[in-house]
Write a protein that holds these residues in place. Sequence first.
Motif, mmCIF file in Angstrom:
data_model
loop_
_atom_site.group_PDB
_atom_site.id
_atom_site.type_symbol
_atom_site.label_atom_id
_atom_site.label_comp_id
_atom_site.label_asym_id
_atom_site.label_seq_id
_atom_site.Cartn_x
_atom_site.Cartn_y
_atom_site.Cartn_z
ATOM 1 N N UNK A 170 -6.811 -0.408 -5.129
ATOM 2 C CA UNK A 170 -7.981 -1.206 -5.925
ATOM 3 C C UNK A 170 -9.455 -0.803 -5.267
ATOM 4 N N UNK A 171 -9.469 -0.489 -4.181
ATOM 5 C CA UNK A 171 -10.663 -0.048 -3.596
ATOM 6 C C UNK A 171 -11.143 1.399 -3.908
ATOM 7 N N UNK A 175 0.817 -1.272 0.134
ATOM 8 C CA UNK A 175 0.012 0.197 0.099
ATOM 9 C C UNK A 175 0.881 1.144 0.078
ATOM 10 N N UNK A 176 1.952 1.262 0.710
ATOM 11 C CA UNK A 176 3.012 2.380 0.969
ATOM 12 C C UNK A 176 3.340 2.542 -0.402
ATOM 13 N N UNK A 177 4.003 1.526 -0.992
ATOM 14 C CA UNK A 177 4.549 1.620 -2.501
ATOM 15 C C UNK A 177 3.794 2.215 -3.360
ATOM 16 N N UNK A 178 2.540 1.788 -3.403
ATOM 17 C CA UNK A 178 1.421 2.240 -4.329
ATOM 18 C C UNK A 178 1.267 3.909 -4.140
ATOM 19 N N UNK A 179 1.182 4.241 -2.922
ATOM 20 C CA UNK A 179 0.814 5.665 -2.409
ATOM 21 C C UNK A 179 2.020 6.453 -3.035
#
Length: 175
Positions: free
Chosen positions: A133-134, A122-126
């Motif tokens: 995905x949500x 999640x931190x990497x996506x941010x």
Amino acid sequence: MRKAQRLARHPTSAYPLAMSNEAALTRRRSDNPHEETWHIYFTDVRIGAICARAGVPVHADQWGWSIGFYPGMEPGTWPSGIAATFEAAREVFETAWSDLRPTIPDTAFAEWRHDRDWRAEVAAKRARGEKLDSEIRSTLMRCVCGTTFDSWKPAESYPHRAHIYAAQAANGTRR
């Protein structure tokens, strides 16, 4: 109390040190310069901490310890205590861990690792500026007949309106 005085009471190395325990515990100094905390690890799972207590009188025990990790262990089951010195806190911590370790299933550690990996993802996506995905809006719907269709495309959604309205009328959800 000055930092130099506190450091004189325990090993000053900031590198991981093996603690004398058959459970292969290691400790690492917290990267927060405003607190004196040692994170305790069992393999790669942070299982607890030993830290200098803040705001206690000089005649009170200066060190606190706690064992617990979430997810994996329920918060109400975490043992903790205080001690006069770092070494005393470390010894009590090791004893408590030796008693507690046989009661913790290996799945608890796996659960913690899974949660850690998910949070890193999640931190990497941010960090890349991506949405989770949500957070991505989907216009896909599933009809009561089992077919998935795009609700924003009239040609796909019109044939399913009769099914949806009939289902709503049957269960009383139609307004």
